[in-house]
Design a protein around this motif. Sequence first.
Motif: not given
Ligand SMILES: [Zn+2]
Length: 479
Positions: A54-58, A313-315, A345-347, A404-406
């Motif tokens: 769910l957290h995946h930057h193209y 939201l990345h926070a 996202g992250h926290g 995974t993020d990136d």
């Molecule tokens: Zn991210």
Amino acid sequence: MRKYFWLLFATMAFTELPKQYRNTEEVNNYFEKIRNNPPLLTAFFTAMPKGADLHHHYSGAVYGETYWEILMESNGWINPHTLDVDTAGALHKAPWKHLAEIGSDSLKQAYLRKISVKDYTALAGPSDQHFFATFSGFSAPASYGMIRGLQEFKQRAIAENVSYIETIMGVPDTAIRLPEAGAWEKSLSGARLSDSTAVTATLEKVYTALIKNGIANAAKTCCRKQDLLHQRAAVDDSLFMLRYQLSANRNAAPLSVYRKLLIAFQAASMDSLIVGVNLVAPEDGSISMRDYSLHMLMIKHLHHYYPHVKYSLHAGELAQGMVRPELLRYHISQAVLVAGAQRIGHGVDIAHEAQCLQLLDSMALRKVAVEINLSSNEFILHVKNEQHPLMLYYTYQVPVVISTDDPAVLRTDLTEQYVLLATRYPSLSYTQIKAIVRNSIVYSFLQPALKERKLQQLDHAFNQFENEIQAHLDSALHD
Ligand SMILES: [Zn+2]
């Protein structure tokens, strides 16, 4: 007849359930035996259904090797000194060359090192700067080879038993320029954020002007492009599904951030493929730090107009020492309590929040999920193991998802994230990890009917996975 049918069904359910229950117990036991064996754990998690990422930057999820191939095949450009690249349509002079002319393997390796963490050493500079600098190294081929990128996501996802990805993409900007823009930019940049009524009144005027000047058309164009891309990539089938979040860059000027957010909200309200909205770019950037509270008010304002649009939201992608301590106190709470994010996202800096424990309770109560990115947090923030707040969230019953993020920049995948989860947090049992996987579908932004279908598929896939492990254990016993 009907009575017999139910009797038969009840008998089946009665005989099926204990067997599956026994299998889960056996897998739990097996899992504990292999927990400290990374190769076996990798094999285990590769085969385990992992639901969604769910957290995946193209652009950060397409491998550098793919960008290289795209540039080679399309006669793209490279500057051999800076390793900057560009697509064939651009005009460049020496020292730029066409990649096909000089694309040696050593040049390729140098490019991969520039745009990812491959072979990274501290000599390359601070890791967070290296990470965020990678993006400029693939922005040109990223927008050029999107169909190929999406198809690779699918192949890779199926190979590691991931059935859904929500990938984050940027919103193309629009030519809409408002006559009063300068004045609004000034009043938003200097907004007294304690006076949220005044900020909202300004946002209201900006909103009305953008709507009047045709921002809905920009959103429609954005949807058309997204739909066409999705259709051409043809990635959805019974095994896999891809959906999109549209994002604004939080390090841009306020009016640009608002304009992009408005396009993203409008597009998400019209197009079922666009399931959410996000804010991206380094949270500790000078503009994003200055405007953080303003951005939260923007999101709150847009939520009023688009109450059904979801957003993550990345926070709190911050750690001690990155900014002054007082600036670690409020990002997550504002994302949750002011902006009303459904996920964050992250926290990572949650323990520094002014009302940390109350905030955790509030997130648990509101079922605001936190997207945990272990490799990313280790590389960019240097936060890992017991320093990471994952178990704090878990203990306070905040829904946790693993992502995974990136993955391409970080040269990782979802399997490795679960290996890290299991080895770093040994108190989490297989059954608990299975529940974390389930969260990835439960807290996705999929429409309810699709979500239900994905959940049923996931439960079925877990039964099958456990049966296979059990069969493997049985055969090992008889050998
Ligand atoms: Zn991210």
